[in-house]
Design a protein around this motif. Structure first.
Motif, PDB file in Angstrom:
ATOM      1  N   MET A   1       0.628  -1.663   0.216  1.00 49.23           N
ATOM      2  CA  MET A   1      -0.068  -0.087   0.032  1.00 49.23           C
ATOM      3  C   MET A   1       1.261   1.615   0.136  1.00 49.23           C
ATOM      4  SD  MET A   1      -2.989   0.490   2.426  1.00 49.23           S
ATOM      5  CE  MET A   1      -3.678   2.929   2.290  1.00 49.23           C
ATOM      6  N   THR A   2       0.586   2.252  -0.551  1.00 47.11           N
ATOM      7  CA  THR A   2       2.041   3.512  -0.836  1.00 47.11           C
ATOM      8  C   THR A   2       0.861   4.402   0.224  1.00 47.11           C
ATOM      9  OG1 THR A   2       0.080   4.436  -2.195  1.00 47.11           O
ATOM     10  CG2 THR A   2       1.741   3.091  -3.603  1.00 47.11           C
ATOM     11  N   ALA A   3       1.840   5.773   0.510  1.00 44.80           N
ATOM     12  CA  ALA A   3       2.160   6.164   1.722  1.00 44.80           C
ATOM     13  C   ALA A   3       2.557   7.603   1.328  1.00 44.80           C
ATOM     14  CB  ALA A   3       2.623   5.611   2.605  1.00 44.80           C
ATOM     15  N   SER A   4       1.819   8.804   2.001  1.00 42.17           N
ATOM     16  CA  SER A   4       2.559   9.799   1.977  1.00 42.17           C
ATOM     17  C   SER A   4       3.927  10.092   2.227  1.00 42.17           C
ATOM     18  CB  SER A   4       1.376  10.668   2.417  1.00 42.17           C
ATOM     19  OG  SER A   4       1.349  10.345   3.437  1.00 42.17           O
ATOM     20  N   LEU A   5       4.378  11.178   2.209  1.00 41.86           N
ATOM     21  CA  LEU A   5       5.776  11.092   3.212  1.00 41.86           C
ATOM     22  C   LEU A   5       5.718  12.660   3.442  1.00 41.86           C
ATOM     23  CD1 LEU A   5       9.117  10.375   3.358  1.00 41.86           C
ATOM     24  CD2 LEU A   5       9.393  11.797   1.427  1.00 41.86           C
ATOM     25  N   ASP A  24      11.924  21.586   3.985  1.00 40.56           N
ATOM     26  CA  ASP A  24      10.328  20.626   4.081  1.00 40.56           C
ATOM     27  C   ASP A  24      10.215  20.020   2.789  1.00 40.56           C
ATOM     28  OD1 ASP A  24      10.586  21.693   6.891  1.00 40.56           O
ATOM     29  OD2 ASP A  24       9.581  23.198   6.292  1.00 40.56           O
ATOM     30  N   LEU A  25       9.867  18.777   2.916  1.00 49.67           N
ATOM     31  CA  LEU A  25       9.794  17.950   1.460  1.00 49.67           C
ATOM     32  C   LEU A  25       7.766  17.537   1.902  1.00 49.67           C
ATOM     33  CD1 LEU A  25       9.475  17.438  -1.931  1.00 49.67           C
ATOM     34  CD2 LEU A  25      11.063  16.020  -1.100  1.00 49.67           C
ATOM     35  N   ALA A  26       6.444  17.773   1.152  1.00 51.24           N
ATOM     36  CA  ALA A  26       5.443  16.723   1.263  1.00 51.24           C
ATOM     37  C   ALA A  26       4.866  16.316   0.313  1.00 51.24           C
ATOM     38  CB  ALA A  26       4.318  17.873   1.758  1.00 51.24           C
ATOM     39  N   ILE A  27       4.689  15.119   0.329  1.00 50.80           N
ATOM     40  CA  ILE A  27       4.285  14.137  -1.390  1.00 50.80           C
ATOM     41  C   ILE A  27       3.267  13.244  -0.635  1.00 50.80           C
ATOM     42  CG2 ILE A  27       5.295  12.391  -2.579  1.00 50.80           C
ATOM     43  CD1 ILE A  27       8.707  13.385  -2.171  1.00 50.80           C
ATOM     44  N   LYS A  28       2.361  13.329  -1.695  1.00 50.31           N
ATOM     45  CA  LYS A  28       0.737  12.659  -1.690  1.00 50.31           C
ATOM     46  C   LYS A  28       0.800  11.203  -2.064  1.00 50.31           C
ATOM     47  CE  LYS A  28      -1.082  15.711  -4.042  1.00 50.31           C
ATOM     48  NZ  LYS A  28      -1.504  16.739  -4.871  1.00 50.31           N
ATOM     49  N   ALA A  29       0.384  10.339  -1.405  1.00 48.18           N
ATOM     50  CA  ALA A  29      -0.171   9.346  -1.351  1.00 48.18           C
ATOM     51  C   ALA A  29      -0.104   8.389  -3.582  1.00 48.18           C
ATOM     52  CB  ALA A  29      -0.288   8.328  -1.010  1.00 48.18           C
ATOM     53  N   THR A  60      12.665  16.109  11.028  1.00 54.70           N
ATOM     54  CA  THR A  60      11.289  14.863  10.859  1.00 54.70           C
ATOM     55  C   THR A  60      10.997  13.896   9.707  1.00 54.70           C
ATOM     56  OG1 THR A  60      10.028  15.783  13.166  1.00 54.70           O
ATOM     57  CG2 THR A  60       8.964  13.742  12.195  1.00 54.70           C
ATOM     58  N   ILE A  61      11.409  12.782   9.736  1.00 58.60           N
ATOM     59  CA  ILE A  61      10.616  12.310   8.545  1.00 58.60           C
ATOM     60  C   ILE A  61       9.644  11.331   8.529  1.00 58.60           C
ATOM     61  CG2 ILE A  61      11.300  10.712   6.428  1.00 58.60           C
ATOM     62  CD1 ILE A  61      14.085  11.080   6.665  1.00 58.60           C
ATOM     63  N   THR A  62       8.037  11.819   8.132  1.00 58.45           N
ATOM     64  CA  THR A  62       6.785  10.542   8.446  1.00 58.45           C
ATOM     65  C   THR A  62       6.289  10.414   7.485  1.00 58.45           C
ATOM     66  OG1 THR A  62       6.664  12.691   9.833  1.00 58.45           O
ATOM     67  CG2 THR A  62       4.764  11.069   8.974  1.00 58.45           C
ATOM     68  N   LEU A  63       6.604   8.749   6.711  1.00 57.72           N
ATOM     69  CA  LEU A  63       5.828   8.152   5.929  1.00 57.72           C
ATOM     70  C   LEU A  63       4.316   7.381   6.723  1.00 57.72           C
ATOM     71  CD1 LEU A  63       6.302   7.374   3.278  1.00 57.72           C
ATOM     72  CD2 LEU A  63       7.418   4.733   4.665  1.00 57.72           C
ATOM     73  N   GLY A  64       3.551   8.138   5.626  1.00 59.90           N
ATOM     74  CA  GLY A  64       2.277   7.449   6.246  1.00 59.90           C
ATOM     75  C   GLY A  64       1.925   7.968   7.717  1.00 59.90           C
ATOM     76  N   THR A 191       3.444   5.559  -4.690  1.00 65.34           N
ATOM     77  CA  THR A 191       4.549   6.738  -4.373  1.00 65.34           C
ATOM     78  C   THR A 191       6.361   6.742  -5.103  1.00 65.34           C
ATOM     79  OG1 THR A 191       3.112   7.068  -2.267  1.00 65.34           O
ATOM     80  CG2 THR A 191       4.698   8.678  -2.609  1.00 65.34           C
ATOM     81  N   VAL A 192       6.281   8.221  -5.691  1.00 66.44           N
ATOM     82  CA  VAL A 192       7.604   7.305  -5.840  1.00 66.44           C
ATOM     83  C   VAL A 192       8.476   9.529  -5.840  1.00 66.44           C
ATOM     84  CG1 VAL A 192       8.906   7.701  -8.438  1.00 66.44           C
ATOM     85  CG2 VAL A 192       7.185   6.007  -8.364  1.00 66.44           C
ATOM     86  N   ILE A 193       9.440   9.100  -5.911  1.00 64.44           N
ATOM     87  CA  ILE A 193      10.579   9.746  -5.765  1.00 64.44           C
ATOM     88  C   ILE A 193      11.931   9.702  -6.805  1.00 64.44           C
ATOM     89  CG2 ILE A 193      12.488  11.374  -4.696  1.00 64.44           C
ATOM     90  CD1 ILE A 193      10.613  10.513  -1.737  1.00 64.44           C
ATOM     91  N   TYR A 194      12.296  10.388  -7.245  1.00 68.35           N
ATOM     92  CA  TYR A 194      13.005  10.090  -8.355  1.00 68.35           C
ATOM     93  C   TYR A 194      14.604  11.111  -8.807  1.00 68.35           C
ATOM     94  CZ  TYR A 194      13.472   9.056 -13.776  1.00 68.35           C
ATOM     95  OH  TYR A 194      14.914   8.392 -14.918  1.00 68.35           O
TER      96      TYR A 194
END
Length: 347
Positions: A1-5, A24-29, A60-64, A191-194
């Protein structure tokens, strides 16, 4: 299951040099985001921090909904449910394709039927089922890259990280593999970071692009928004092969610094010193926009297929223009720019 970051206030120094500065960086699922920037901008350090291969100094790094790193909480890399595709693919040379895919799953102590199902699915979606018993040395570069992606998919990560995965392929194969790779990850709703330093690649694969400079994010937006409205002269100069020309705005007219040429109408530009963004494809014959003409000397020309890419001298500045033919080197060229495309940046 994909998650936000969500990365908040990430700082990291290496060898006494600040590499990430309160980032700061916010990525949607389900979103595909590229980290784009020159060497040394912090792209890979940020990626490795997210993966758990490097510990930040602060932040802080939060996954989901789970904190995977903070100054009080450190979740080991193997427990983060993050998959990573490396630049060199990092395949085990003594294992078959199926062995490469199943190795990490067995380390997770999954049941053999679950491992077989995951490996079979990953091989099927990457069109590698016929190669499951081959070794990496028996595969082409494009096939090895697909194995690396399949291994990542088999782990069913919440987040997939790509660290310049196409840089080892030749130009023609790189474009084909880019299309195939992104069709695959979007079909899997990953969810991808490239990470890349290739502007065209970032534009082609991304929902949004984070342009990085000196450990910070200079602009984070959609490819079109960044192309049409770069936030500053660095982004404009880096993102699309634009020319950035210094000058001054007075009474709504922009004059190129040090050039004896006509002024340009720049709707909405603030008075004072600024940088004119000149996109090569915006160049028009002089008569197309008589009130927005510039004149310079042709320094060089290169055939681009549909047009010629010219280097034109405007006083002490040099701009790149796309032109339907190649004027003689050293000749004078008058050209115009559409007023609505004349963006002046003040930073």
């Amino acid at each position: 299951m994909t998650a936000s970051l969500h990365c908040a206030g990430i700082c990291k120094s290496l060898g006494g040099r600040a590499v990430l500065l309160n980032l700061d960086l916010a990525i949607k699922a389900g979103e595909v985001v590229s980290l784009l920037g020159p060497s040394g901008s912090g792209k890979t350090t940020l990626l490795r921090s997210i993966a758990g291969l490097v510990d930040p100094d602060r932040g802080t790094i939060t996954l989901g909904d789970r904190v995977v790193w903070s100054e009080k909480t450190v979740l080991p890399a193997e427990k983060r449910r993050i998959g990573m595709v490396f630049q060199d693919y990092a395949l085990w040379p003594h294992m078959t394709v199926a062995g490469n895919l199943s190795f990490g799953l067995r380390a997770q102590r999954l049941a053999e039927p679950e491992i077989a199902a995951r490996v079979g699915h990953a091989l099927e979606v990457t069109r590698l089922a016929a190669y499951r018993d081959r070794y990496p040395s028996e595969l082409s570069g494009g096939q090895q890259q697909r194995v690396a992606i399949a291994r990542c998919l088999a782990a069913r990560p919440a987040l997939m990280l790509f660290d310049e995965p196409l840089s080892n392929l030749d130009a023609a194969l790189r474009e084909d593999m880019r299309i195939e790779m992104m069709e695959l990850v979007r079909r899997e709703a990953a969810t991808v970071i490239y990470v890349t330093h290739d502007q065209a690649e970032a534009m082609a694969v991304s929902d949004r692009i984070a342009v990085m400079r000196d450990g910070r994010i200079a602009q984070f937006d959609t490819p079109r928004a960044i192309y049409e409205h770069p936030s500053d002269s660095f982004v404009a100069g880096f993102i699309g092969g634009f020319s950035v020309v210094p000058g001054t705005v007075r009474d709504g007219l922009f004059s190129v610094r040090g050039a004896a040429s006509d002024s340009l109408r720049t709707p909405g530009a603030q008075p004072g010193d600024g940088m004119l963004v000149v996109r090569p494809e915006d160049a028009r014959p002089a008569e197309a926009h008589p009130g927005n003409r510039l004149r310079g000397k042709v320094l060089s020309s290169a055939f681009q297929g549909r047009c010629w890419r010219l280097a034109v001298e405007l006083g002490p500045q040099r701009v790149r223009l796309d032109w339907p033919e190649a004027p003689p080197v050293g000749s004078s060229l008058a050209f115009s720019l559409p007023p609505e495309r004349c963006i002046v940046l003040t930073n």
